[in-house]
Each structure stands twice: as structure tokens, then as C-alpha cells.
Design a protein around this motif. Structure first.
Motif: not given
Ligand SMILES: [Mg+2]
Ligand SMILES: Nc1ncnc2c1ncn2[C@@H]1O[C@H](COP(=O)(O)OP(=O)(O)OP(=O)(O)O)[C@@H](O)[C@H]1O
Length: 336
Positions: A55, A195-196
Motif C-alpha cells: 500500500t 488495493d485489495e
Molecule cells: Mg496494504
């Protein structure tokens, strides 16, 4: 082949403070000299253990964080040549240190969709305002034009007019994520970080979101950086995959190549955890000894050496560089 973004030795540290006066006692080396490129209109998958810096790398790439060192070349049209020797005078913007109006003018081209739409969407705003906000904040348009664009993007992501005057809590998890996607895509970006984006929804919704990402990528010529812990999702969606370990990219290759021939011992261990449908299959799960070390004091030499099954003397002293060991297959390991 051209790139939309290219970083050179990118560094992002977070200070570790202690005591009454918050004296700095060290740094979390979240991203430590990462050189990486994302090709125009590809999906680059980014994998690695929790806390390895995925991240942070993503947010630094799109300048939600200011890097401590290194360079980021960004071109919304994706015209960065595929050569590591770019000079800023080639007409490509170097964005590692830009600020103010210059940075704001780039925001519309780089967007991010987070894991959890319940926390990323403002619960007190109507959907029409949530989705329109980037247009207004970035001064792209307002009023009737903004409204028309909101409706257009909502329809593209599978929502509609009937959802405009509702609040986020009135939607299911999958629908909320569609609102977040509409908000990210409304400025017509070139580069989108996911991000996910499917890890907070259940399996049935996951498949439809993945379809939506693919569809939007085609329609809008998007380039994605897709972060996920789920290797089967990463395999299904990525053109290439980058593997991170403790602030470093340790391997990068095309999806098929890296699944068939994982070269870094860390990648081999990570991929060995994927369940194999065939019970007779020879693939054995590789269990890594020990815990991932702290990014505050990463091991000297190769960061992976204390857990590596093949560690040699050189691994304890010299940090391996990311080099091409097979065609288009980069690995940072002294074995090669
Ligand atoms: Mg992350
Ligand atoms: N804002 C911050 N301030 C201080 N430290 C941070 C901050 N953000 C991240 N870190 C630290 O930096 C390291 C990398 O974190 P990051 O969130 O980038 O990892 P990640 O790979 O995305 O993990 P996950 O898979 O759990 O999301 C971790 O040690 C984390 O604790």
C-alpha cells in the motif's frame, strides 16, 4: 511497449518516535529503493506478505505520499519509453517532488480504490455528491455537466438514477464498492490502483467486481496496479506480477512465467501455498522458518536471507540487485 509510470530507487520511510517528546528513534523502511515500471494498459499484480509495503508503494506512486528519495516518471498518455535511462528533459514529468497546483493538476489521472468502501465513502454524503466530488474538487466541471457525468459513470458500473439520492449505508458491500469505483473513474484517469478491492466482499460478488474491472479497463483504456493477497485472483487478472518482500520488489515477470517458473525462493514459498486441485500433484508447500523481520531494522545483505532455504555467505553481506535472468523476468537473488 511503453510505460505509464516508472520509478527509480523510490524510498518511503515512516519515522518511529518514542518518549515524552516524540524523539525520532528510527524509520520504518516501508519502501526501500524500488525501481518498477507499469506498462500502458496492463494490469500489474502486486503481492507479498502483510506489512511488506504494497500500500505504501502504491500511495507513493500516485503521490498520496511524498517520497523521501528517488524519482517517479509519470505520463498520463503512457508514452514513457521502456528504457531505464529516462531523463526528465525527455518531456516526461518527474513527479516525486512536485507540489501545489502542479500536483493537483495530475490527480485526475491517478486514482485509487481501497479495500473497504464502508470506511472510504463518507456516510453523510449522498451517492450523487460522493461520485461528483472529484470533479468539483479538481475543478473539472460542476452543476448540470457534473450531474450528467455522475449518471453516466454510475450506469457504466452497474448502478443507476435510482441510486443518486441514497446514502452509502443503504447499499450492499458489492454495491458500495461500485460507488467507490465510479468515484475513482469519473475523472477519466489513466492509472488506477486497486488495493485489495475485492477482499471485503463475498465470493459471489468478487467475481462480478473482477468482471467489472476488466470491462472498465477495456472501455476506458485503464492501466491497473492490482494489490491482493489472493493469488488465484492475481493470476486471473494480471498481465505481469511483482512480488514484494520487506520494502523491496524481489521478482517481476509475466503472469504465466512467474507461476510456471517462480525463481526467487520467497516467491517459490509464497506460491507453494496455493491449493492444487490435483491431490497427486508433486507441489509441496514450502514453510518458511521464522517471522518476517521488522522493516525498522531489515537484515543486512539480502533481506530474505535469515528465512531463505538456500542462503549463502554472500547473501548475508551484499544486497542482490533486480536483474533480468530470463527474458523479461527480473529477480533479485544471488542464486542467479
Ligand atoms: Mg496494504
Ligand atoms: N502511515 C504510516 N505511518 C507509519 N508506519 C506506516 C504507515 N503506513 C504503513 N506503515 C508501516 O509501513 C510498513 C508497510 O505497510 P503497508 O501498509 O504498506 O503494507 P502492506 O503490504 O500494504 O500490508 P497489508 O497487506 O497488510 O495491507 C508496515 O510496517 C506498516 O506498519
Amino acid at each position: 511497449m511503453t510505460n505509464i509510470i516508472y520509478t527509480k530507487d523510490l524510498v518511503k520511510y515512516f519515522p518511529v518516535k518514542s518518549g515524552l517528546f516524540g524523539r525520532k528513534i528510527g524509520d520504518v523502511k516501508a519502501v526501500d529503493r524500488v525501481t518498477i515500471s507499469v506498462r500502458k494498459e496492463e494490469t500489474l499484480g502486486l503481492v507479498g506478505e502483510s506489512g511488506c509495503g504494497k500500500t505504501t508503494l502504491a500511495k507513493t506512486l500516485i503521490r498520496l505520499y511524498k517520497p523521501d528519495a528517488g524519482q517517479i516518471f509519470f505520463d498520463p498518455e503512457g508514452k514513457i519509453p521502456d528504457t531505464p535511462l529516462i531523463q526528465s528533459h525527455d518531456g516526461i514529468l518527474e513527479i516525486a517532488k512536485i507540489e501545489g497546483a502542479k500536483l493537483r493538476s495530475l490527480r485526475r489521472f491517478m486514482q485509487i480504490v481501497y479495500q473497504n468502501p464502508t470506511t472510504s465513502l463518507n456516510p453523510r454524503m449522498l451517492v450523487k455528491d460522493i461520485v461528483a466530488e472529484p470533479l468539483i474538487v479538481q475543478g473539472i466541471c460542476k452543476g448540470a455537466e457534473a450531474e450528467a457525468r455522475v449518471l453516466e459513470i454510475l450506469e457504466k458500473v452497474g448502478l443507476g438514477r435510482e441510486h443518486l439520492y441514497r446514502y452509502p449505508h443503504e447499499f450492499s458491500g458489492g454495491q458500495k464498492q461500485r460507488i467507490a469505483i465510479a468515484r475513482a473513474l469519473i475523472t477519466n484517469p489513466s492509472f488506477v490502483i486497486l488495493d485489495e478491492p475485492t477482499s471485503s466482499v463475498d465470493v459471489s460478488v468478487r467475481a462480478s467486481l473482477l468482471e467489472l474491472f476488466k470491462e472498465m479497463q477495456k472501455k476506458m483504456n485503464l492501466t491497473y496496479l492490482f494489490i491482493s493477497h489472493d493469488l488465484s485472483i492475481i493470476e486471473a487478472i494480471s498481465d505481469r506480477i511483482a512480488v514484494m518482500y520487506l520494502g523491496k520488489v524481489v521478482e517481476l515477470a509475466e503472469t504465466k512465467e512467474i507461476f510456471n517458473n517462480p525463481l526467487h525462493p520467497y516467491t517459490q514459498a509464497l506460491f507453494s501455498a496455493i491449493p492444487v486441485p490435483d491431490p497427486e500433484s508433486k507441489r509441496k508447500r514450502i514453510l518458511l522458518p521464522g517471522e518476517p523481520p521488522s522493516p525498522v531494522n531489515p537484515p543486512i545483505g539480502c533481506r530474505f536471507h535469515p528465512r531463505c532455504l538456500y542462503a549463502m555467505e554472500i547473501c548475508k553481506q551484499v544486497e542482490p540487485k533486480l536483474v533480468e535472468v530470463r527474458p523479461k523476468h527480473l529477480v533479485a537473488c544471488h542464486l542467479y
